[in-house]
Design a protein around this motif. Structure first.
Motif, PDB file in Angstrom:
ATOM      1  N   ILE A 134      -2.406   0.577  -4.515  1.00 33.58           N
ATOM      2  CA  ILE A 134      -2.376  -0.683  -3.781  1.00 33.58           C
ATOM      3  C   ILE A 134      -1.987  -1.759  -4.782  1.00 33.58           C
ATOM      4  O   ILE A 134      -2.651  -1.930  -5.811  1.00 33.58           O
ATOM      5  CB  ILE A 134      -3.733  -1.010  -3.138  1.00 33.58           C
ATOM      6  CG1 ILE A 134      -4.151   0.098  -2.166  1.00 33.58           C
ATOM      7  CG2 ILE A 134      -3.670  -2.350  -2.409  1.00 33.58           C
ATOM      8  CD1 ILE A 134      -5.519  -0.108  -1.543  1.00 33.58           C
ATOM      9  N   LEU A 135      -0.904  -2.472  -4.481  1.00 36.19           N
ATOM     10  CA  LEU A 135      -0.409  -3.498  -5.390  1.00 36.19           C
ATOM     11  C   LEU A 135      -0.336  -4.843  -4.684  1.00 36.19           C
ATOM     12  O   LEU A 135       0.062  -4.929  -3.530  1.00 36.19           O
ATOM     13  CB  LEU A 135       0.979  -3.132  -5.930  1.00 36.19           C
ATOM     14  CG  LEU A 135       1.108  -1.795  -6.666  1.00 36.19           C
ATOM     15  CD1 LEU A 135       1.696  -0.744  -5.724  1.00 36.19           C
ATOM     16  CD2 LEU A 135       1.978  -1.933  -7.897  1.00 36.19           C
ATOM     17  N   LEU A 136      -0.730  -5.894  -5.394  1.00 34.47           N
ATOM     18  CA  LEU A 136      -0.600  -7.261  -4.911  1.00 34.47           C
ATOM     19  C   LEU A 136       0.336  -7.996  -5.866  1.00 34.47           C
ATOM     20  O   LEU A 136       0.026  -8.144  -7.050  1.00 34.47           O
ATOM     21  CB  LEU A 136      -1.957  -7.954  -4.851  1.00 34.47           C
ATOM     22  CG  LEU A 136      -1.981  -9.373  -4.292  1.00 34.47           C
ATOM     23  CD1 LEU A 136      -1.421  -9.405  -2.874  1.00 34.47           C
ATOM     24  CD2 LEU A 136      -3.391  -9.944  -4.302  1.00 34.47           C
ATOM     25  N   ASP A 137       1.493  -8.399  -5.329  1.00 34.72           N
ATOM     26  CA  ASP A 137       2.531  -9.028  -6.152  1.00 34.72           C
ATOM     27  C   ASP A 137       2.872  -8.175  -7.371  1.00 34.72           C
ATOM     28  O   ASP A 137       3.044  -8.683  -8.486  1.00 34.72           O
ATOM     29  CB  ASP A 137       2.105 -10.429  -6.589  1.00 34.72           C
ATOM     30  CG  ASP A 137       2.044 -11.395  -5.413  1.00 34.72           C
ATOM     31  OD1 ASP A 137       2.737 -11.145  -4.413  1.00 34.72           O
ATOM     32  OD2 ASP A 137       1.306 -12.388  -5.491  1.00 34.72           O
ATOM     33  N   GLY A 138       2.933  -6.862  -7.160  1.00 28.40           N
ATOM     34  CA  GLY A 138       3.344  -5.942  -8.212  1.00 28.40           C
ATOM     35  C   GLY A 138       2.244  -5.498  -9.142  1.00 28.40           C
ATOM     36  O   GLY A 138       2.461  -4.602  -9.968  1.00 28.40           O
ATOM     37  N   GLN A 139       1.045  -6.091  -9.041  1.00 33.21           N
ATOM     38  CA  GLN A 139      -0.061  -5.723  -9.912  1.00 33.21           C
ATOM     39  C   GLN A 139      -1.012  -4.788  -9.169  1.00 33.21           C
ATOM     40  O   GLN A 139      -1.486  -5.108  -8.067  1.00 33.21           O
ATOM     41  CB  GLN A 139      -0.814  -6.967 -10.369  1.00 33.21           C
ATOM     42  CG  GLN A 139       0.031  -7.954 -11.164  1.00 33.21           C
ATOM     43  CD  GLN A 139       0.535  -7.360 -12.460  1.00 33.21           C
ATOM     44  OE1 GLN A 139      -0.219  -6.750 -13.220  1.00 33.21           O
ATOM     45  NE2 GLN A 139       1.827  -7.537 -12.723  1.00 33.21           N
ATOM     46  N   ASN A 183     -11.748  -1.915   2.533  1.00 35.76           N
ATOM     47  CA  ASN A 183     -12.561  -1.876   1.325  1.00 35.76           C
ATOM     48  C   ASN A 183     -11.754  -1.450   0.105  1.00 35.76           C
ATOM     49  O   ASN A 183     -12.009  -1.917  -1.009  1.00 35.76           O
ATOM     50  CB  ASN A 183     -13.745  -0.938   1.518  1.00 35.76           C
ATOM     51  CG  ASN A 183     -14.823  -1.533   2.406  1.00 35.76           C
ATOM     52  OD1 ASN A 183     -15.016  -2.744   2.422  1.00 35.76           O
ATOM     53  ND2 ASN A 183     -15.520  -0.699   3.150  1.00 35.76           N
ATOM     54  N   ALA A 184     -10.766  -0.606   0.320  1.00 33.85           N
ATOM     55  CA  ALA A 184      -9.892  -0.211  -0.787  1.00 33.85           C
ATOM     56  C   ALA A 184      -9.014  -1.386  -1.219  1.00 33.85           C
ATOM     57  O   ALA A 184      -8.809  -1.619  -2.419  1.00 33.85           O
ATOM     58  CB  ALA A 184      -9.040   0.985  -0.387  1.00 33.85           C
ATOM     59  N   ILE A 185      -8.485  -2.142  -0.258  1.00 33.38           N
ATOM     60  CA  ILE A 185      -7.668  -3.311  -0.592  1.00 33.38           C
ATOM     61  C   ILE A 185      -8.522  -4.361  -1.316  1.00 33.38           C
ATOM     62  O   ILE A 185      -8.066  -4.992  -2.275  1.00 33.38           O
ATOM     63  CB  ILE A 185      -7.041  -3.918   0.681  1.00 33.38           C
ATOM     64  CG1 ILE A 185      -6.081  -2.922   1.331  1.00 33.38           C
ATOM     65  CG2 ILE A 185      -6.299  -5.213   0.353  1.00 33.38           C
ATOM     66  CD1 ILE A 185      -5.577  -3.355   2.708  1.00 33.38           C
ATOM     67  N   ALA A 186      -9.765  -4.520  -0.868  1.00 29.03           N
ATOM     68  CA  ALA A 186     -10.664  -5.493  -1.499  1.00 29.03           C
ATOM     69  C   ALA A 186     -11.054  -5.069  -2.911  1.00 29.03           C
ATOM     70  O   ALA A 186     -11.517  -5.903  -3.694  1.00 29.03           O
ATOM     71  CB  ALA A 186     -11.913  -5.675  -0.642  1.00 29.03           C
ATOM     72  N   GLY A 187     -10.879  -3.804  -3.229  1.00 29.12           N
ATOM     73  CA  GLY A 187     -11.259  -3.307  -4.550  1.00 29.12           C
ATOM     74  C   GLY A 187     -12.676  -2.779  -4.603  1.00 29.12           C
ATOM     75  O   GLY A 187     -13.190  -2.472  -5.679  1.00 29.12           O
ATOM     76  N   PHE A 188     -13.338  -2.646  -3.445  1.00 30.40           N
ATOM     77  CA  PHE A 188     -14.702  -2.142  -3.398  1.00 30.40           C
ATOM     78  C   PHE A 188     -14.757  -0.613  -3.460  1.00 30.40           C
ATOM     79  O   PHE A 188     -15.799  -0.049  -3.774  1.00 30.40           O
ATOM     80  CB  PHE A 188     -15.406  -2.582  -2.103  1.00 30.40           C
ATOM     81  CG  PHE A 188     -15.459  -4.069  -1.902  1.00 30.40           C
ATOM     82  CD1 PHE A 188     -15.557  -4.931  -2.985  1.00 30.40           C
ATOM     83  CD2 PHE A 188     -15.432  -4.614  -0.622  1.00 30.40           C
ATOM     84  CE1 PHE A 188     -15.610  -6.309  -2.799  1.00 30.40           C
ATOM     85  CE2 PHE A 188     -15.499  -5.985  -0.431  1.00 30.40           C
ATOM     86  CZ  PHE A 188     -15.580  -6.830  -1.515  1.00 30.40           C
ATOM     87  N   ILE A 234       0.866  -1.184   0.000  1.00 29.48           N
ATOM     88  CA  ILE A 234       0.000   0.000   0.000  1.00 29.48           C
ATOM     89  C   ILE A 234       0.898   1.228   0.000  1.00 29.48           C
ATOM     90  O   ILE A 234       1.762   1.366   0.875  1.00 29.48           O
ATOM     91  CB  ILE A 234      -0.949   0.015   1.229  1.00 29.48           C
ATOM     92  CG1 ILE A 234      -1.963  -1.115   1.129  1.00 29.48           C
ATOM     93  CG2 ILE A 234      -1.693   1.340   1.329  1.00 29.48           C
ATOM     94  CD1 ILE A 234      -1.519  -2.403   1.717  1.00 29.48           C
ATOM     95  N   ARG A 235       0.699   2.103  -0.977  1.00 26.23           N
ATOM     96  CA  ARG A 235       1.561   3.265  -1.141  1.00 26.23           C
ATOM     97  C   ARG A 235       0.748   4.551  -1.117  1.00 26.23           C
ATOM     98  O   ARG A 235      -0.025   4.835  -2.040  1.00 26.23           O
ATOM     99  CB  ARG A 235       2.327   3.177  -2.467  1.00 26.23           C
ATOM    100  CG  ARG A 235       3.201   1.941  -2.607  1.00 26.23           C
ATOM    101  CD  ARG A 235       3.876   1.910  -3.968  1.00 26.23           C
ATOM    102  NE  ARG A 235       4.672   0.687  -4.157  1.00 26.23           N
ATOM    103  CZ  ARG A 235       5.292   0.372  -5.287  1.00 26.23           C
ATOM    104  NH1 ARG A 235       5.233   1.194  -6.334  1.00 26.23           N
ATOM    105  NH2 ARG A 235       5.977  -0.760  -5.378  1.00 26.23           N
ATOM    106  N   ASN A 236       0.898   5.322  -0.049  1.00 25.59           N
ATOM    107  CA  ASN A 236       0.269   6.642   0.073  1.00 25.59           C
ATOM    108  C   ASN A 236      -1.227   6.606  -0.214  1.00 25.59           C
ATOM    109  O   ASN A 236      -1.768   7.483  -0.900  1.00 25.59           O
ATOM    110  CB  ASN A 236       0.952   7.650  -0.854  1.00 25.59           C
ATOM    111  CG  ASN A 236       2.387   7.916  -0.450  1.00 25.59           C
ATOM    112  OD1 ASN A 236       2.677   8.150   0.720  1.00 25.59           O
ATOM    113  ND2 ASN A 236       3.297   7.869  -1.413  1.00 25.59           N
ATOM    114  N   ALA A 237      -1.909   5.596   0.312  1.00 28.56           N
ATOM    115  CA  ALA A 237      -3.350   5.456   0.061  1.00 28.56           C
ATOM    116  C   ALA A 237      -4.115   6.599   0.724  1.00 28.56           C
ATOM    117  O   ALA A 237      -4.035   6.805   1.937  1.00 28.56           O
ATOM    118  CB  ALA A 237      -3.845   4.114   0.586  1.00 28.56           C
TER     119      ALA A 237
END
Length: 261
Positions: free
Chosen positions: A63-68, A50-55, A4-7
């Motif tokens: 927010i990146l998961l394994d670089g994506q 909710n932001a991490i979940a994509g909602f 998570i970068r500067n969310a």
């Protein structure tokens, strides 16, 4: 790894006023870790999840998961909500296998996976029951099994035990520690309970009142002991646990200017 970068999240409330919910939140969730976000109600914990979940889209940051980069919901993230969201017209097994059904997994494989996960969460034999036949704690177990069904990279848990009685809550905490130890899943867990954060977290993030910021980070290792023994009493009486609990309580209740310092 979840990065998570500067969310930052801002949105317009019903009265037209802008709400600044999150402000430049940055952290990572390494493999095989449980990161717990701890703070008072309204500090942006659920907004972050909710932001991490994509909602919920970010106003700024990434927010990146394994670089994506995450741009919406996905099967690589399993979510367990504060209240169970089971389908009342479906059996327990069909609720667990819901995500697999949407993926087009054949019925037999869905059934086998549901049985496997219900056994993992201690509900073997309840496959054909309806949700209304289960207690609150049992329904949350079904929710955890459903979140695990698609084998997500990370499990997101939004105060999943907050509405349970104290005895059921301790049982569910033991269950989560055991599942984490056996599966090695990354977990992002939200709570406003200091004891729960210390019992379950390998990393603890203390968040400030709105706008939510991370004001402190702690590493802890009590969850490994909890997973091994299944006993919380000795951990709760550990001087190291008591000292860290007091430090966290003082930090959360400190005046804003002292917390910022």
């Amino acid at each position: 790894m979840l990065d998570i970068r500067n969310a930052t999240v801002r949105y317009a409330a019903a009265d037209g006023q802008e709400v600044h919910a999150l402000d430049r939140v940055s952290f990572t969730i390494p493999a095989r870790s449980i990161v717990v976000a701890l703070g008072a109600s309204g500090c942006g914990k659920s907004t972050l999840l909710n932001a991490i979940a994509g909602f919920l889209p970010l106003t700024d940051g990434k927010i990146l998961l394994d670089g994506q980069e995450i741009h919406g919901p996905g099967g690589d993230r399993g979510v367990v909500f504060q209240k169970d969201t089971l389908l009342p017209w479906s059996s327990v097994a069909d609720n667990v296998a819901l995500g697999l059904r949407y993926r087009g997994v054949p019925a037999r494989q869905r059934r086998e996976r549901a049985h496997e996960l219900l056994d993992l969460v201690g509900l073997s034999g309840f496959e054909d029951k309806s949700p209304y036949e289960l207690s609150g704690g049992m329904r949350q177990r079904v929710g955890i099994a459903r979140a695990l069904a698609t084998d997500p990279r990370i499990l997101l848990m939004d105060e999943p035990f907050g509405a349970l009685d104290s005895l059921t809550r301790e049982t569910m905490q033991q269950l989560l520690a055991s599942i984490w130890a056996s599966t090695g899943k990354q977990v992002f867990f939200i709570t406003h309970s200091i004891e729960e954060a210390l019992l379950l977290g390998t990393h603890i993030l203390v968040m400030s009142p709105r706008p939510g910021r991370i004001v402190a980070r702690y590493d802890a290792d009590f969850v490994r002991r909890f997973a091994e023994t299944g006993e919380a009493d000795d951990i709760l009486a550990d001087p190291a646990f008591i000292a860290l609990r007091s430090e966290l309580r003082a930090l959360i209740h400190a005046a804003p200017e002292a917390r910022a310092a």
